[in-house]
Design an enzyme around this catalytic site. Structure first.
Site, short mmCIF file in Angstrom:
data_model
loop_
_atom_site.label_atom_id
_atom_site.label_comp_id
_atom_site.label_asym_id
_atom_site.label_seq_id
_atom_site.Cartn_x
_atom_site.Cartn_y
_atom_site.Cartn_z
N ASP A 24 0.83 -1.20 0.00
CA ASP A 24 0.00 0.00 0.00
C ASP A 24 0.87 1.25 0.00
O ASP A 24 1.96 1.26 0.58
CB ASP A 24 -0.91 -0.01 1.24
N ASN B 126 -10.68 -3.21 -5.84
CA ASN B 126 -9.88 -2.30 -6.68
C ASN B 126 -10.55 -1.96 -8.01
O ASN B 126 -10.17 -0.98 -8.66
CB ASN B 126 -8.49 -2.88 -6.94
#
Length: 247
Positions: A22, A70
């Site tokens: 991330d 996503n």
């Protein structure tokens, strides 16, 4: 030069490390660039994680590559991620093979672009006999979806008389997960400073050590990985028991 790797106890390694990669977007933003710039500059961090894992012979590494959530991101970002995945599978294929790594995936890859899916399956097949370690890509993966899939499969087997209610236990349930051939996660690492799991391997991390790093993913290095292992080795894993029982 750091000697963190030399301090690692090879007799006390995690068997399975999972990483939530991330921070690419924030890394790009601090440089005045678009989020996609961060994704493109994250490839080296992926190599660092794979190589560090390989160097100290940790047998399983799972990378959270693309989640079921996503798809909600802007179309150009999703397209860039798919393009980068395709490029990486093509460019890194020889490296993965020569290192003796075996590639696996977890998740519903049916929704991936045809080219990406074909490249992935080809590399899985190419490396299927390798014995040097296991690299697992979580692609279109979500833990809640995985658990619901397992529940539906078991319910169907009960309905068809293949399984009795009293036969359902941890082992039977795990046999319906994407990860049925892998050990549970011992160490889960998340970069970027965020402290959450984000629908990642909820069943598999039940007793994992969790490390949340204030490092954006493109800055992830082998030394950072080795420090994570050293921190892991300083933990006492009790699995619900007392210290005296573990000792």
């Amino acid at each position: 030069m750091s000697d963190l790797k030399g301090k690692i106890d090879k007799a006390n390694l995690p068997q399975h490390v999972a990483i939530i990669m991330d921070g690419n977007g924030r890394w790009a933003k601090t440089r005045g660039e678009q989020r996609t710039f961060g994704h493109r500059n994250a490839i080296e961090a992926v190599r660092n994680a794979i190589n560090a894992c390989n160097e100290i012979e940790i047998p399983y590494l799972t990378l959270y590559t693309f989640s079921t959530e996503n798809w909600k991101r802007p179309t150009d970002e999703v397209d860039t991620l798919m393009s980068l995945l395709s490029e990486s599978l093509l460019n890194e294929a020889e490296e993965i093979y020569t290192k003796g790594l075996r590639l696996h995936f977890i998740g519903d890859i049916a929704k991936l672009p045809d080219l990406v899916r074909e490249q992935l399956l080809n590399l899985v097949d190419l490396t299927k006999d390798n014995k040097g370690g296991n690299l697992i890509l979580a692609l279109n993966y979500g833990a809640q979806h995985e658990i619901l899939k397992a529940v539906k499969e078991i319910a169907s087997d009960v309905k068809d008389g293949k399984v009795a209610i009293n036969d359902i236990d941890d082992k039977l349930f795990e046999n319906h997960l994407y990860t049925k051939d892998f050990p549970p996660v011992d160490l889960m690492i998340r970069t970027s400073g965020e402290i959450r799991i984000s629908n990642f391997m909820l069943w598999q991390i039940a007793y994992a050590e969790l490390q949340f790093l204030d490092v954006l993913w493109p800055d992830f290095s082998k030394d950072i990985f080795f420090q994570c292992i050293l921190d892991y080795q300083n933990k006492e894993r009790r699995y619900g028991m007392t210290s005296e029982q573990v000792k």
